[in-house]
Motif scaffolding. Structure first.
Motif, PDB file in Angstrom:
ATOM      1  N   PRO A  36       0.801  -1.232   0.000  1.00 58.61           N
ATOM      2  CA  PRO A  36       0.000   0.000   0.000  1.00 58.61           C
ATOM      3  C   PRO A  36       0.830   1.277   0.000  1.00 58.61           C
ATOM      4  N   VAL A  37       1.976   1.302   0.684  1.00 59.74           N
ATOM      5  CA  VAL A  37       2.822   2.501   0.684  1.00 59.74           C
ATOM      6  C   VAL A  37       3.354   2.773  -0.719  1.00 59.74           C
ATOM      7  N   ARG A  38       3.794   1.744  -1.400  1.00 60.59           N
ATOM      8  CA  ARG A  38       4.287   1.931  -2.769  1.00 60.59           C
ATOM      9  C   ARG A  38       3.179   2.437  -3.689  1.00 60.59           C
ATOM     10  N   LEU A  39       1.992   1.850  -3.536  1.00 62.42           N
ATOM     11  CA  LEU A  39       0.878   2.301  -4.370  1.00 62.42           C
ATOM     12  C   LEU A  39       0.503   3.752  -4.057  1.00 62.42           C
ATOM     13  N   THR A  40       0.569   4.135  -2.787  1.00 62.22           N
ATOM     14  CA  THR A  40       0.231   5.513  -2.406  1.00 62.22           C
ATOM     15  C   THR A  40       1.211   6.503  -3.010  1.00 62.22           C
ATOM     16  N   VAL A  41       2.496   6.182  -2.948  1.00 61.75           N
ATOM     17  CA  VAL A  41       3.505   7.072  -3.522  1.00 61.75           C
ATOM     18  C   VAL A  41       3.294   7.224  -5.022  1.00 61.75           C
ATOM     19  N   TRP A  42       3.049   6.106  -5.701  1.00 57.93           N
ATOM     20  CA  TRP A  42       2.825   6.180  -7.144  1.00 57.93           C
ATOM     21  C   TRP A  42       1.534   6.926  -7.472  1.00 57.93           C
ATOM     22  N   LEU A  43       0.513   6.759  -6.657  1.00 54.04           N
ATOM     23  CA  LEU A  43      -0.735   7.475  -6.894  1.00 54.04           C
ATOM     24  C   LEU A  43      -0.538   8.984  -6.750  1.00 54.04           C
ATOM     25  N   LEU A  44       0.232   9.400  -5.733  1.00 49.96           N
ATOM     26  CA  LEU A  44       0.495  10.828  -5.551  1.00 49.96           C
ATOM     27  C   LEU A  44       1.310  11.377  -6.717  1.00 49.96           C
ATOM     28  N   GLY A  45       2.308  10.623  -7.138  1.00 51.49           N
ATOM     29  CA  GLY A  45       3.136  11.078  -8.252  1.00 51.49           C
ATOM     30  C   GLY A  45       2.333  11.195  -9.540  1.00 51.49           C
ATOM     31  N   ILE A  46       1.508  10.165  -9.814  1.00 52.81           N
ATOM     32  CA  ILE A  46       0.696  10.203 -11.039  1.00 52.81           C
ATOM     33  C   ILE A  46      -0.328  11.340 -10.967  1.00 52.81           C
ATOM     34  N   SER A  47      -0.869  11.612  -9.764  1.00 54.42           N
ATOM     35  CA  SER A  47      -1.842  12.698  -9.618  1.00 54.42           C
ATOM     36  C   SER A  47      -1.206  14.051  -9.898  1.00 54.42           C
ATOM     37  N   ILE A  48       0.006  14.246  -9.391  1.00 49.28           N
ATOM     38  CA  ILE A  48       0.690  15.519  -9.644  1.00 49.28           C
ATOM     39  C   ILE A  48       0.992  15.678 -11.128  1.00 49.28           C
ATOM     40  N   ALA A  49       1.487  14.585 -11.745  1.00 48.21           N
ATOM     41  CA  ALA A  49       1.785  14.648 -13.177  1.00 48.21           C
ATOM     42  C   ALA A  49       0.524  14.894 -13.994  1.00 48.21           C
ATOM     43  N   ALA A  50      -0.576  14.261 -13.612  1.00 47.36           N
ATOM     44  CA  ALA A  50      -1.831  14.463 -14.341  1.00 47.36           C
ATOM     45  C   ALA A  50      -2.348  15.890 -14.160  1.00 47.36           C
ATOM     46  N   THR A  51      -2.133  16.456 -12.985  1.00 41.00           N
ATOM     47  CA  THR A  51      -2.549  17.847 -12.764  1.00 41.00           C
ATOM     48  C   THR A  51      -1.775  18.797 -13.670  1.00 41.00           C
ATOM     49  N   LEU A  52      -0.474  18.535 -13.837  1.00 36.91           N
ATOM     50  CA  LEU A  52       0.323  19.359 -14.752  1.00 36.91           C
ATOM     51  C   LEU A  52      -0.195  19.235 -16.177  1.00 36.91           C
ATOM     52  N   LEU A  53      -0.504  18.018 -16.584  1.00 40.59           N
ATOM     53  CA  LEU A  53      -1.003  17.824 -17.948  1.00 40.59           C
ATOM     54  C   LEU A  53      -2.374  18.473 -18.139  1.00 40.59           C
ATOM     55  N   LYS A  54      -3.177  18.470 -17.087  1.00 35.81           N
ATOM     56  CA  LYS A  54      -4.497  19.095 -17.190  1.00 35.81           C
ATOM     57  C   LYS A  54      -4.391  20.597 -17.380  1.00 35.81           C
ATOM     58  N   GLN A  55      -3.377  21.214 -16.766  1.00 30.66           N
ATOM     59  CA  GLN A  55      -3.180  22.648 -16.923  1.00 30.66           C
ATOM     60  C   GLN A  55      -2.654  22.990 -18.318  1.00 30.66           C
ATOM     61  N   VAL A  56      -1.965  22.025 -18.910  1.00 28.89           N
ATOM     62  CA  VAL A  56      -1.416  22.265 -20.246  1.00 28.89           C
ATOM     63  C   VAL A  56      -2.534  22.302 -21.267  1.00 28.89           C
ATOM     64  N   GLY A  57      -3.443  21.318 -21.180  1.00 34.48           N
ATOM     65  CA  GLY A  57      -4.537  21.258 -22.146  1.00 34.48           C
ATOM     66  C   GLY A  57      -5.693  20.491 -21.563  1.00 34.48           C
ATOM     67  N   PRO A  58      -6.942  20.863 -21.869  1.00 39.65           N
ATOM     68  CA  PRO A  58      -8.111  20.160 -21.329  1.00 39.65           C
ATOM     69  C   PRO A  58      -8.183  18.731 -21.855  1.00 39.65           C
ATOM     70  N   ASN A  59      -8.677  17.841 -20.971  1.00 43.53           N
ATOM     71  CA  ASN A  59      -8.790  16.422 -21.329  1.00 43.53           C
ATOM     72  C   ASN A  59      -9.952  15.831 -20.535  1.00 43.53           C
ATOM     73  N   ALA A  60     -10.854  15.146 -21.209  1.00 41.69           N
ATOM     74  CA  ALA A  60     -12.042  14.588 -20.542  1.00 41.69           C
ATOM     75  C   ALA A  60     -11.658  13.523 -19.514  1.00 41.69           C
ATOM     76  N   PHE A  61     -10.634  12.738 -19.827  1.00 47.33           N
ATOM     77  CA  PHE A  61     -10.209  11.695 -18.882  1.00 47.33           C
ATOM     78  C   PHE A  61      -9.633  12.313 -17.615  1.00 47.33           C
ATOM     79  N   LEU A  62      -8.845  13.410 -17.777  1.00 42.75           N
ATOM     80  CA  LEU A  62      -8.236  14.047 -16.609  1.00 42.75           C
ATOM     81  C   LEU A  62      -9.271  14.708 -15.713  1.00 42.75           C
ATOM     82  N   ASP A  63     -10.454  15.005 -16.261  1.00 42.44           N
ATOM     83  CA  ASP A  63     -11.513  15.592 -15.431  1.00 42.44           C
ATOM     84  C   ASP A  63     -12.049  14.588 -14.408  1.00 42.44           C
ATOM     85  N   LEU A  64     -11.885  13.308 -14.720  1.00 46.19           N
ATOM     86  CA  LEU A  64     -12.347  12.260 -13.792  1.00 46.19           C
ATOM     87  C   LEU A  64     -11.300  11.913 -12.741  1.00 46.19           C
ATOM     88  N   LEU A  65     -10.174  12.605 -12.780  1.00 48.20           N
ATOM     89  CA  LEU A  65      -9.064  12.261 -11.892  1.00 48.20           C
ATOM     90  C   LEU A  65      -9.411  12.348 -10.412  1.00 48.20           C
TER      91      LEU A  65
END
Length: 377
Positions: free
Chosen positions: A64-93
């Protein structure tokens, strides 16, 4: 300095947001590696303690700790991508992230329950290990409760009404109950086995009503697996145990030696001293339970022998050791009979020939034998 500030700001320029995403992934991998090393170090420290909780917590938290770290990292990266350009999938994040967090929490709790179950059954960890059947039953119920709660919370997070789901389950449960009557009877049969405990995993059981005999290997919610003495698996629906008689020889306190033996009629005068000597031998035998009934008595006149009974109970209940004790008792009885000059009887017949008319004058050894009534064996 301007370059640093440029990379700290969100920009649609690929040369900037690609570097930002790369740095987030690098930080995620580094944090994951560092946390795993810290958990390994903590495991070495808690291995010296006698508590069953600390190592279970660490082992349960590893994934669970490994999954939590990866989830936080992917969330931050997805937030950056969402600011770059709108995406319907990223809205469900946000909803997806909350559901994954619920899944990680449920995973941690189920792993913790499983590791605690193992620790409670390990005689090296606890002075009095928990009963295996009880531990498995409680662990299954706790894991099932965690999974059901996690599913309901996840549905509520996704916007579904939990009360509506429960109402639907109550209405549909009636139809499902009729359709799966056998499944439910096996489930409640397994529940009764856990509560009543007529046998547990590892017990040798048999049923005089059915051809069931062997060692219990697993008690599930639907089936109980028994390993027969010829090493074949036997799968018994739990509902069957509510309607049959089950004998549990594993819980016997003693094993019985019961033999009917016979000596020759010629040794009838030796019956009393032989029985007395056997009684004394049983009283002095270290493997015979002196608190239980012992019987050595002359019981009946047989067709070709005088019969006496030997009845006693051994201290051991182990199958192999019991036969060794029984062999020793029988050999001592044989020695006692021989010491008194007697012999065990075997089936014999004695034929007496009466005198026949006209045979007396013929003479000869045959006639003499018939006249004297000499027994021919």
């Amino acid at each position: 300095m301007d370059i640093v500030q440029a990379y700290l700001q969100i920009s649609p320029d690929p040369s900037i947001w690609l570097v930002q995403v790369f740095l987030v992934v690098l930080a995620t991998v580094s944090c994951n590696f560092l946390l795993m090393r810290l958990i390994d170090l903590a495991e070495k420290i808690v291995a010296r303690t006698e508590s069953i909780w600390d190592d279970a917590l660490l082992e349960a938290a590893r994934i669970p700790v490994r999954l939590t770290v990866w989830l936080l990292g992917i969330s931050i990266a997805a937030t950056l991508l969402k600011q770059v350009g709108p995406n319907a999938f990223l809205d469900l994040l946000p909803e997806l992230r909350r559901v994954v967090f619920i899944f990680i929490g449920a995973l941690f709790l189920t792993r913790l329950i499983s590791h605690l179950e193992v620790n409670l059954l390990d005689p090296a960890r606890v002075s009095k290990p928990m009963d295996q059947t009880t531990a498995k039953a409680v662990a299954k119920l706790l894991r099932l409760s965690v999974i059901i709660t996690a599913v309901l919370v996840a549905l509520q997070t996704l916007g579904y009404s939990v009360s509506g789901v429960l109402a639907f389950g109550g209405i549909g449960g009636v139809a499902v109950g009729f359709a799966s009557k056998d499944l439910l009877s096996n489930f409640f049969g397994g529940l009764m086995l856990y509560l009543d405990k007529p046998f547990k995993v590892g017990d040798w059981i048999r049923s005089p009503d059915r051809a069931i005999e062997g060692t219990v290997e697993d008690i599930g919610w639907r089936l109980t697996r028994i390993r027969t003495f010829d090493k074949r698996p036997l799968y018994i629906p739990n509902s069957m145990f509510a309607s049959i008689v089950v004998e549990n020889p594993s819980r016997m306190t003693n094993r019985r030696i019961a033999e009917n033996l016979g000596i020759r009629y010629e040794d009838g005068d030796l019956m009393a001293p032989i029985c007395s000597a056997i009684r004394q031998m049983l009283r002095e035998h270290p493997e015979i339970d002196q608190a239980q009934t012992q019987i050595v008595h002359f019981t009946s006149y047989g067709q070709s022998h005088l019969e006496f009974m030997v009845y006693c109970l051994t201290r051991t209940t182990e199958w192999v050791k019991y036969h060794a004790v029984k062999e020793d008792v029988l050999l001592r009885i044989m020695a006692i009979v021989r010491e008194h000059g007697a012999e065990f009887a075997y089936p014999t017949q004695t034929l007496h020939l009466a005198s026949l008319p006209g045979r007396e004058a013929s003479g000869g050894p045959e006639a003499a034998g018939v006249q004297s009534g000499m027994p021919l064996r």
